[in-house]
Design a protein around this motif. Structure first.
Motif, PDB file in Angstrom:
ATOM      1  N   ILE A 130       5.160  10.223   7.516  1.00  0.00           N
ATOM      2  CA  ILE A 130       4.594  11.003   6.409  1.00  0.00           C
ATOM      3  C   ILE A 130       3.417  11.787   6.953  1.00  0.00           C
ATOM      4  CG2 ILE A 130       3.359  10.828   4.209  1.00  0.00           C
ATOM      5  CD1 ILE A 130       4.959   8.178   3.738  1.00  0.00           C
ATOM      6  N   MET A 178      -3.733   5.927   4.995  1.00  0.00           N
ATOM      7  CA  MET A 178      -2.926   4.725   4.730  1.00  0.00           C
ATOM      8  C   MET A 178      -1.427   5.022   4.822  1.00  0.00           C
ATOM      9  SD  MET A 178      -3.662   4.171   0.651  1.00  0.00           S
ATOM     10  CE  MET A 178      -2.197   4.045  -0.350  1.00  0.00           C
ATOM     11  N   PHE A 179      -1.055   6.255   4.532  1.00  0.00           N
ATOM     12  CA  PHE A 179       0.363   6.619   4.616  1.00  0.00           C
ATOM     13  C   PHE A 179       0.775   6.876   6.068  1.00  0.00           C
ATOM     14  CE2 PHE A 179      -1.306   7.938   0.505  1.00  0.00           C
ATOM     15  CZ  PHE A 179      -0.511   7.186  -0.328  1.00  0.00           C
ATOM     16  N   GLU A 207       1.291   3.479   7.725  1.00  0.00           N
ATOM     17  CA  GLU A 207       2.520   2.808   7.314  1.00  0.00           C
ATOM     18  C   GLU A 207       3.751   3.442   7.958  1.00  0.00           C
ATOM     19  OE1 GLU A 207       2.422   0.043   5.453  1.00  0.00           O
ATOM     20  OE2 GLU A 207       4.595  -0.112   5.735  1.00  0.00           O
ATOM     21  N   ASP A 251      -6.652  12.004  -6.532  1.00  0.00           N
ATOM     22  CA  ASP A 251      -7.513  11.302  -5.587  1.00  0.00           C
ATOM     23  C   ASP A 251      -8.967  11.796  -5.704  1.00  0.00           C
ATOM     24  OD1 ASP A 251      -8.340   9.589  -3.602  1.00  0.00           O
ATOM     25  OD2 ASP A 251      -7.560  10.795  -1.938  1.00  0.00           O
ATOM     26  N   LYS A 292      -1.807  17.602  -6.143  1.00  0.00           N
ATOM     27  CA  LYS A 292      -1.891  17.384  -4.703  1.00  0.00           C
ATOM     28  C   LYS A 292      -0.765  16.515  -4.165  1.00  0.00           C
ATOM     29  CE  LYS A 292      -6.081  16.852  -2.974  1.00  0.00           C
ATOM     30  NZ  LYS A 292      -7.442  16.313  -2.893  1.00  0.00           N
ATOM     31  N   THR A 309       1.060  11.565  -2.606  1.00  0.00           N
ATOM     32  CA  THR A 309       0.099  10.657  -1.958  1.00  0.00           C
ATOM     33  C   THR A 309      -1.201  10.586  -2.747  1.00  0.00           C
ATOM     34  OG1 THR A 309      -0.657  12.408  -0.473  1.00  0.00           O
ATOM     35  CG2 THR A 309       1.075  10.962   0.356  1.00  0.00           C
ATOM     36  N   ILE A 329      -0.814   8.285  -5.703  1.00  0.00           N
ATOM     37  CA  ILE A 329      -0.881   6.887  -5.276  1.00  0.00           C
ATOM     38  C   ILE A 329      -2.319   6.477  -4.954  1.00  0.00           C
ATOM     39  CG2 ILE A 329      -0.260   5.419  -3.298  1.00  0.00           C
ATOM     40  CD1 ILE A 329       2.578   6.459  -3.611  1.00  0.00           C
ATOM     41  N   LYS A 330      -3.045   7.375  -4.306  1.00  0.00           N
ATOM     42  CA  LYS A 330      -4.453   7.054  -3.987  1.00  0.00           C
ATOM     43  C   LYS A 330      -5.235   6.806  -5.279  1.00  0.00           C
ATOM     44  CE  LYS A 330      -6.667   7.279  -0.643  1.00  0.00           C
ATOM     45  NZ  LYS A 330      -7.244   8.376   0.131  1.00  0.00           N
ATOM     46  N   CYS A 343      -4.308   3.431  -6.797  1.00  0.00           N
ATOM     47  CA  CYS A 343      -4.804   2.282  -6.030  1.00  0.00           C
ATOM     48  C   CYS A 343      -6.250   1.935  -6.391  1.00  0.00           C
ATOM     49  CB  CYS A 343      -4.692   2.540  -4.530  1.00  0.00           C
ATOM     50  SG  CYS A 343      -2.999   2.467  -3.940  1.00  0.00           S
ATOM     51  N   LEU A 396       6.281   5.249   1.824  1.00  0.00           N
ATOM     52  CA  LEU A 396       5.342   5.612   0.751  1.00  0.00           C
ATOM     53  C   LEU A 396       5.192   4.440  -0.226  1.00  0.00           C
ATOM     54  CD1 LEU A 396       3.846   8.310  -0.367  1.00  0.00           C
ATOM     55  CD2 LEU A 396       5.680   8.308  -2.038  1.00  0.00           C
ATOM     56  N   ALA A 407       3.246   1.611   1.449  1.00  0.00           N
ATOM     57  CA  ALA A 407       1.812   1.917   1.535  1.00  0.00           C
ATOM     58  C   ALA A 407       1.145   1.688   0.177  1.00  0.00           C
ATOM     59  CB  ALA A 407       1.604   3.354   2.004  1.00  0.00           C
ATOM     60  N   TYR A 408       1.814   2.104  -0.882  1.00  0.00           N
ATOM     61  CA  TYR A 408       1.272   1.889  -2.242  1.00  0.00           C
ATOM     62  C   TYR A 408       1.092   0.393  -2.499  1.00  0.00           C
ATOM     63  CZ  TYR A 408       1.018   2.272  -7.400  1.00  0.00           C
ATOM     64  OH  TYR A 408       0.632   2.204  -8.725  1.00  0.00           O
ATOM     65  N   LYS A 412       0.850  -2.095  -0.372  1.00  0.00           N
ATOM     66  CA  LYS A 412      -0.149  -2.776   0.473  1.00  0.00           C
ATOM     67  C   LYS A 412      -1.552  -2.510  -0.027  1.00  0.00           C
ATOM     68  CE  LYS A 412       2.344  -3.322   4.747  1.00  0.00           C
ATOM     69  NZ  LYS A 412       2.649  -2.754   6.057  1.00  0.00           N
ATOM     70  N   ASN A 413      -1.702  -1.472  -0.832  1.00  0.00           N
ATOM     71  CA  ASN A 413      -3.041  -1.075  -1.262  1.00  0.00           C
ATOM     72  C   ASN A 413      -3.263  -1.256  -2.762  1.00  0.00           C
ATOM     73  OD1 ASN A 413      -4.515   0.157   1.225  1.00  0.00           O
ATOM     74  ND2 ASN A 413      -2.405   0.880   1.353  1.00  0.00           N
TER      75      ASN A 413
END
Lengths: 313, 796
Positions: A30, A130-131, A134, B613, B687, B690, B693-694, B697, B730, B733-734, B736-737
Motif C-alpha cells: 500500500i 501503519m499501512f 503491514e 485523519d 483523503k 487510509t 481508518i486512521k 482508530c 488494509l 492494519a486497521y 492491529k490499531n
C-alpha cells in the motif's frame, strides 16, 4: 540525520498536483503516491496534461457550469467571458487567484497544483506508516516528471528514507545522469516508462529523443543496481505494433534483465477530457482503448522473451 | 454449483409469499386448553402442539428436511408481537404477499380471541403512564417512534420458524450440545434434576415448572423429526428414481436418529443443526454461531473415512443457503420502510482463534465462503473473525466473495471483541468463543444474550439540546432545560451543557430498555433456547429470568454520533474560535434549514470533518463515543449488570436522519445521517480509505459491543489477486490499531449514476483507470459515462 539537515530539507518547496493515499498500483504494498508538477515530455496521449506545467492551473469542469456568471463578476483580471451559456477563461490573463473558485456555486472551478514544502509532503506521507508496515508499502513519487523538480524530489525521498519508508519513483528516465543519480541516492525502486523503442518515433510522439532514456535505464540497473519495473503505456496505433513490442522486449531482456517485471498500462482517454478542462487547444490525438485481445497478444510476446507481465500497474 | 442447486435457485423466484395462520391457530387452541397453568408450561405446550400438528412437507430436490412454516415460502403470523390490522394486511397484499380470503377472515377471529396479549401493549401500559417516558418514546430518540399505546410503532410481524417467537433478543445457543448429546440426554438430565428436587423443600416451584417445560419441548422436537422421518419414508416408497429414493431414505434415517441422539456423521449433524435452528427461529436475528468449528469434527471424521468429499459438503452448504433464504420475515408498514423489506440477520461466524488461541481456520471455513460465492444468495450472513495469524489466503478468499458484490463476509477483529468480553469479566478462553448474534452484536454462546437494543439517535438529542430540551418536531419538552445556546460563552460551556442533556436522555433510554426487559421476561419464557444455555438444568431458570455470566441484556446503540461530532467541531471552530459566525446566526440558519444561508452552509460544510485523519474533529468524536459508553456503563439493567453500549446503525441512519433537523455539520433537515458508526458522513471523507481508518482508530472501540465501518470500493480496485492482498493488508492494519469491524460495498453502476446526479453525496468514490486514479465526481461527463459502462461490463 542531523536535526539541522532535516530542518533544511523540510523547508525545500515544490509544486505538487495531487497526493493519493492507498495507491495500490504504483509499486509494492500500500503506497502513497505524490504527483509532482512539471514535465519536459509532451506525449501526444498524455493522461495528466495538468501535470505538464510546473505552476498551478485553473481546472474548469464545463459540464458542471450553469452559466450563472458569478465568476465573471469577481474576476479582477477580466479574464472570464461569457458567450451565451458558454463561459471561457483567458488563460493569458488569469492569475490563478482563486476568487472564481470560491464563488462558484457548482464546484465547476478548481485549482490544480499547489506549492508546498517537503516537510508537509513528509507529514502527509508518514501518516500512513501503519499501512506501509503491514503491507511492505511506501511512497511513490510520480508526475509529471520527478526529475524536473529534482531538489524537491531528493528532499522528499531523503526525508522518507530517514523515516524508514520504502521509496519508489516513477520516471520517464529523461534527464541528465547527474540529476537522476542524485534522486536515486534515496530511491529503492524505479518504475521506468518505456514509451517507444524507435528514436524517431519517440521524438514524434513525446517531443524528445530516447537515447539518454535508454542509457539511463541501463545505468540505473547495472551501475547503481537499483531494481526496475518496466512500465509500457500501450497506445493503439502509436506504440502497440508487434515490431515495437518485440524491440522493447528485446531491450529489457537483454540489455537489462529477464527478471525485470513488466507492467502494461493500456491507454485511457482521461487526458482528452482534461485538455478541455484546462481550456487548452487539443493536439488532435484521438486514441481508442486497446481491446483485451490486443493486451493478451502483447503479453504473450513479452512473455516469449522470458519476461513476467502484468496488465495494469 | 451443480444442476440441482441451480434448479433450486431458479425455483426461489416466486411472485407471492403466503401468509400463514396455522401457528397462530394452534397456539390459540393450546392457550384455551391450558388456562390456569403456569405460563412457561403453556408456552412449552404451544410449541409442542405446533411441532406435532403443523403441516410438513419435503420439496423437490431437497437434501435435508425441515420447513419454517406450514406452506412453502410461508410466513406464519407472529401473534405475540403486535396485531395485524386490516390496513396492514391490505398493504401486505399489495406487495409480494398473499393470504387466502378464508384465512384472512379467520385471522380476525384469532386476533379477537388473542385479545392483544402482546409485547407492545404490555410495554405501552407502562410507557404511556410515565410522564417522562411518554414524550421520550414518541419522540423517536429511540427508533422507531411510538405512535400509540397499543400499536407501538405500528404493525405486527410474520416470520418463518417454528420456535416461540418473537425472538428479537440475540442469543447464541449451545449447538454443540445438541449435536453431541441430543435431546434425549437433555430430557434425562431434566428428569434427574426433577427427581432430585422433588423431596427437597428449598427448591422453587419455578424450577420444577422450568424443567417440565424443557422436557415437553425436547420431546416435541423429537416428535417433529419423527414426523419428517415418516414423511421421507413415505415419499421414498413411491419414488421411481433410485438416486432420489436413496436421498429420501437418508433423510428418513437421519430424522429418526437426530436430534434425539448424538449425530454420528456430518449429514446427521447438519440435519440436527437445522431442526435446532428452526426452533431458534422465528427471529430475524438468529445466530448459527461458530458453524465451521462445531461441525468440523463431523466433517473431519467423514472425510478421513472416505465417506464424504468436498463437492458433497459444498452442495449441502449451498443447499443450507437455499433453506435459509426460504425463512422469511415481514413487518408492519413503518418498519418495512425502515428495514427495507425482508431484512434479517442470520449470522454464521467463521474463522478466528480457538479457545487456546490458535488459528481456527479449517476446510469448512473456505467451503462456507465458496458456497456464498457460487450461489450468490444473500442469506445466511457470514462474518469472518480475523486475528494476527489469519491466513492471507483466507482473507483473499473472503475478498473474492466481496468482489462479487454480495456484500459479505463482514470482517471483525478478534482482538477488539475478545478485549470487550475480558473487560466485562469473562475468562480469556470463554471470550475467544464470541460470535455474532444479529448483525455484529457480540455474545458468547450459552453464556450471554442481548434482549433489548434501543436505537438511540444522538443527532436528535443534539437537536433537542439546541432547543433547550424541547423536541423541535412537536414542541414538547422531552429533555431538561440546559439553557439557551445563544447565551453560552465558551465552547467548554456549550459542550458541557450538551453532555448534560445527553446524559439525561440516555438515562431515559436505559429506563425504556428496562421496561422492555421486564415485558420480555413476562411474555417470552423460552424453554428450548433456555435449555441450551450454560448450566441450564442446574440453574433451572428461563434465559430471561437469570443473570447470565456476562450480563449483556440491555444495550443502547448510538445513531448519528459522527454527525454530532462534526457539528461540535464546526461550532467550536467557526463560532467560538474563529468567531466567523455568531451562535444566533447559526441557530437562525439551522431553523431555516439553511435556506437563505447558502454561504454559511458552505462554511460549515468546509469545517473539519471526521474521516480525514484530522485530530481536531477526530478527538471530538472519540470523546463523544467515550462519554456515551461511560455514562451508560453507570446505569443498571433490570436483569442485573449495567447497560452495554454498541454502535451499529444498520439502516437506522435513514429514519434517524428523517427526525433530525438541520445540523451544524452542514446537513439539511431530514437528510440521512452517517452510516454505521465509524464511517464518515457520506461525501465528507476526501483523503481515501487510509485516512478513514486512521480517524476510526482514534476512537476507543474495545469498550463497545460492536462498531461498524462501511467502505466502498470500485471493482477496479479489486481486480487482481494482488489488489485483494493489499486490501487484506488494509484490514489487518486497521485491526492491529484498534478497529473492530469493516465491511465492503462494491460500487455498482446504479451508485455511479446516482453520483452523476448528486455528486455532493458521492465525493468519496475513487475509480482507477489503468494506473491512474481519480475521484469519480471530478471526472467529466463523458469519462464518467465510460466508467459506468465499464463497471457494468466488469471491464475496469
Amino acid at each position: 540525520m542531523e536535526n539541522k539537515r532535516i530542518h533544511d530539507l523540510e523547508e525545500i518547496k515544490g509544486f505538487v498536483f495531487d497526493i493519493q493515499h492507498y495507491a495500490i498500483h504504483d509499486g509494492p504494498g500500500i503506497r502513497t503516491t505524490v504527483f509532482l508538477s512539471g514535465c519536459p515530455l509532451k506525449c501526444l496521449w498524455c493522461q495528466n496534461p495538468e501535470s505538464q506545467e510546473l505552476y498551478p492551473q485553473l481546472f474548469f469542469s464545463y459540464d458542471k457550469c450553469t452559466g450563472c456568471g458569478k465568476c465573471i463578476s469577481v474576476c479582477t483580471q477580466n479574464a472570464i467571458s461569457q458567450n451565451g451559456s458558454v463561459v471561457q477563461t483567458d488563460r493569458n490573463l488569469c492569475k490563478i487567484c482563486g476568487k472564481c473558485v470560491t464563488i462558484c456555486p457548482n464546484e465547476a472551478r478548481t485549482i490544480i497544483g499547489k506549492e508546498i514544502t517537503a516537510g508537509e509532503v513528509l507529514n502527509e506521507v508518514s501518516s500512513d506508516k501503519m499501512f506501509y508496515q503491514e503491507s511492505n508499502g511506501g511512497v511513490t513519487l510520480s508526475g509529471g516528471e520527478v526529475l524536473v523538480q529534482h531538489e524537491f524530489s531528493c528532499a522528499i525521498l531523503e526525508l522518507c528514507k530517514n523515516e524508514n519508508i520504502h521509496t519508489a519513483i516513477e520516471t520517464s528516465g529523461y534527464g541528465s545522469w547527474e540529476t537522476l543519480k542524485n534522486v536515486l541516492t534515496f530511491t529503492d525502486l524505479v518504475l521506468f516508462d518505456f514509451k517507444h523503442f524507435d528514436d524517431s518515433e519517440h521524438i514524434k510522439f513525446t517531443g524528445v529523443s530516447n537515447e539518454t532514456i535508454l542509457e539511463n535505464a541501463k545505468k540505473i540497473y547495472h551501475e547503481l543496481k537499483i531494481p526496475i519495473v518496466a512500465r509500457l503505456p500501450i497506445i493503439p496505433d502509436c506504440n502497440d505494433s508487434i515490431m515495437n513490442i518485440k524491440q522493447t522486449a528485446n531491450f529489457i531482456s537483454t540489455m537489462l534483465d529477464k527478471l525485470i517485471k513488466v507492467h502494461l498500462l493500456p491507454y485511457n482517454n482521461l487526458g482528452e477530457q482534461k485538455h478541455k478542462n484546462l481550456e487548452q487547444s487539443w493536439n488532435g490525438f484521438s486514441g481508442t482503448i486497446p481491446s483485451d485481445k490486443k493486451m493478451n497478444e502483447i503479453t504473450k510476446i513479452l512473455e516469449s522473451y522470458g519476461l513476467s507481465v502484468k496488465i495494469g500497474g | 454449483m451443480n444442476d440441482r442447486i441451480k434448479r433450486m435457485i431458479d425455483r426461489l423466484k416466486v411472485d407471492k409469499y403466503p401468509l400463514c395462520i396455522e401457528k397462530f391457530r394452534l397456539a390459540t387452541q393450546t392457550l384455551a386448553e391450558t388456562e390456569g397453568e403456569p405460563y412457561i408450561i403453556r408456552r412449552a405446550k404451544i410449541l409442542s402442539n405446533v411441532l406435532n400438528n403443523i403441516n410438513i412437507f419435503i420439496e423437490q430436490d431437497e437434501l435435508f428436511a425441515g420447513a419454517g412454516a406450514s406452506k412453502p415460502f410461508g410466513l406464519e403470523i407472529d401473534y405475540e408481537y403486535g396485531t395485524w390490522t386490516q390496513d396492514e394486511i391490505d398493504s401486505l397484499k399489495q406487495e409480494q404477499y398473499s393470504i387466502t380470503a378464508q384465512e384472512e377472515a379467520e385471522l380476525h377471529v384469532l386476533n379477537a380471541k388473542f385479545n392483544d396479549r402482546n409485547l407492545v401493549s404490555a410495554m405501552g401500559e407502562v410507557l404511556y403512564e410515565n410522564e417522562r417516558l411518554r414524550p421520550f418514546i414518541t419522540s423517536g430518540l429511540i427508533l422507531p417512534p411510538w405512535k400509540g399505546k397499543k400499536v407501538g410503532s405500528g404493525g405486527g410481524y410474520a416470520q418463518s420458524g417454528l420456535g416461540l417467537g418473537p425472538g428479537f433478543f440475540l442469543v447464541g445457543v449451545d449447538y454443540e450440545k445438541m449435536l453431541s448429546e441430543g435431546s434425549l440426554k437433555i430430557i434425562s438430565q431434566a428428569q434427574e434434576e426433577l427427581e432430585r428436587i422433588k423431596d427437597s423443600n428449598g427448591e422453587s416451584l419455578e424450577k420444577q415448572n422450568f424443567l417440565q417445560s424443557v422436557i415437553i419441548v425436547h420431546k416435541a422436537i423429537i416428535a417433529f423429526a419423527n414426523r419428517y422421518a415418516q414423511l421421507a419414508q413415505e415419499i421414498a416408497s413411491t419414488e421411481k428414481d433410485s438416486t432420489r429414493k436413496k436421498e429420501l431414505e437418508r433423510i428418513a434415517q437421519a430424522c429418526k436418529w437426530v436430534p434425539a441422539n448424538p449425530a454420528r456423521d456430518f449429514f446427521e449433524a447438519l440435519q440436527s443443526f437445522w431442526f435446532t435452528f428452526l426452533l431458534i427461529c422465528p427471529s430475524p436475528t438468529s445466530a448459527a454461531g461458530r458453524f465451521d468449528q462445531y461441525m468440523y469434527p463431523f466433517y473431519k471424521k467423514d472425510k478421513n473415512a472416505g465417506k464424504i468429499n468436498d463437492d458433497e459438503v459444498l452442495e449441502l452448504l449451498e443447499f443450507l443457503r437455499i433453506k435459509n433464504i426460504k425463512l422469511n420475515r415481514v413487518s408492519g408498514k413503518a418498519n418495512r420502510k425502515k428495514n427495507s423489506g425482508m431484512a434479517k440477520w442470520h449470522n454464521w461466524t467463521i474463522g478466528g482463534v480457538t479457545r487456546d488461541g490458535k488459528d481456527a481456520t479449517n476446510e469448512l471455513t473456505y467451503l462456507l465462503l465458496e458456497a456464498a460465492k457460487q450461489t450468490q444468495i444473500p442469506h445466511h450472513t457470514l462474518t469472518l473473525r480475523v486475528h494476527d495469524n489469519t491466513p492471507i489466503e483466507l482473507m483473499q478468499k473472503a475478498l473474492e466473495v466481496i468482489r462479487t458484490g454480495l456484500g459479505m463476509p463482514a470482517f471483525v477483529n478478534d482482538k477488539s471483541y475478545i478485549e470487550f468480553f475480558r473487560k466485562n469479566g469473562l475468562s480469556l478462553e470463554d471470550s475467544r468463543e464470541y460470535i455474532m448474534t444479529g448483525c455484529l452484536d457480540g455474545n458468547i454462546p450459552a453464556l450471554s444474550r442481548t434482549v433489548s437494543i434501543g436505537m438511540f439517535v444522538v443527532s436528535l438529542a443534539f437537536d433537542i439540546f439546541m432547543h433547550n430540551g424541547i423536541n423541535p418536531n412537536n414542541d414538547e419538552l422531552v429533555g431538561i432545560n440546559t439553557g439557551n445556546v445563544e447565551d453560552m460563552e465558551t465552547y467548554q460551556e456549550f459542550k458541557a451543557a450538551f453532555y448534560k442533556q445527553l446524559e439525561y436522555l440516555l438515562d431515559l433510554a436505559g429506563e425504556r430498555n428496562n421496561v422492555e426487559l421486564l415485558a420480555q421476561r413476562q411474555f417470552f419464557p423460552d424453554p428450548f433456547r433456555s435449555s441450551l444455555m450454560k448450566d441450564a438444568i442446574k440453574e433451572g431458570k428461563d434465559l430471561l429470568n437469570r443473570k447470565m455470566p456476562f450480563e449483556n441484556g440491555s444495550v443502547i446503540c448510538t445513531i448519528g454520533a459522527i454527525n454530532v461530532a462534526d457539528s461540535l467541531a464546526a461550532v467550536k471552530k467557526l463560532v467560538y474560535e474563529d468567531k466567523k459566525v455568531t451562535m444566533k446566526e447559526l441557530v437562525a440558519a439551522l431553523d431555516a434549514d439553511w435556506t437563505g444561508y447558502e454561504d454559511l452552509r458552505k462554511m460549515f460544510l468546509n469545517a473539519p470533518k471526521y474521516g480525514n485523519d484530522d485530530d481536531y474533529v477526530d478527538s471530538i468524536a472519540a470523546d463523544l463515543y467515550k462519554f456515551v459508553e461511560q455514562t451508560l456503563a453507570k446505569k443498571d439493567s433490570a436483569y442485573g449488570g449495567k447497560i452495554i453500549t454498541t454502535a451499529i446503525s444498520i439502516t437506522s441512519h435513514q429514519p434517524g436522519g428523517a427526525l433530525t433537523g438541520a445540523t451544524p455539520d452542514g446537513r439539511r433537515k431530514g437528510e440521512i445521517l452517517a452510516d454505521g458508526s465509524m464511517s464518515p458522513m457520506h461525501g465528507m471523507d476526501k483523503k481515501g480509505p487510509t485516512a478513514i481508518i486512521k480517524s476510526a482508530c482514534k476512537i476507543d472501540q474495545d469498550s463497545y459491543q460492536a462498531t461498524l465501518l462501511n467502505m466502498k470500493f470500485h471493482p477496479s480496485s479489486l481486480k487482481t489477486n494482488e489488489d485483494l492482498q493489499k486490501l487484506s493488508f488494509l484490514i489487518k492494519a486497521y485491526f492491529k490499531n484498534g478497529g473492530k469491524h469493516v465491511q465492503f460495498n462494491v460500487i455498482d453502476k446504479k451508485t455511479l449514476q446516482d453520483a452523476q446526479i448528486t455528486p455532493e453525496k458521492h465525493r468519496d468514490i475513487v475509480v482507477r483507470v489503468a494506473g491512474y486514479s481519480a475521484y469519480f465526481t471530478v471526472l467529466g461527463k463523458e469519462v464518467q459515462d465510460e466508467v459506468i459502462e465499464r463497471t457494468e461490463l466488469n471491464l475496469v
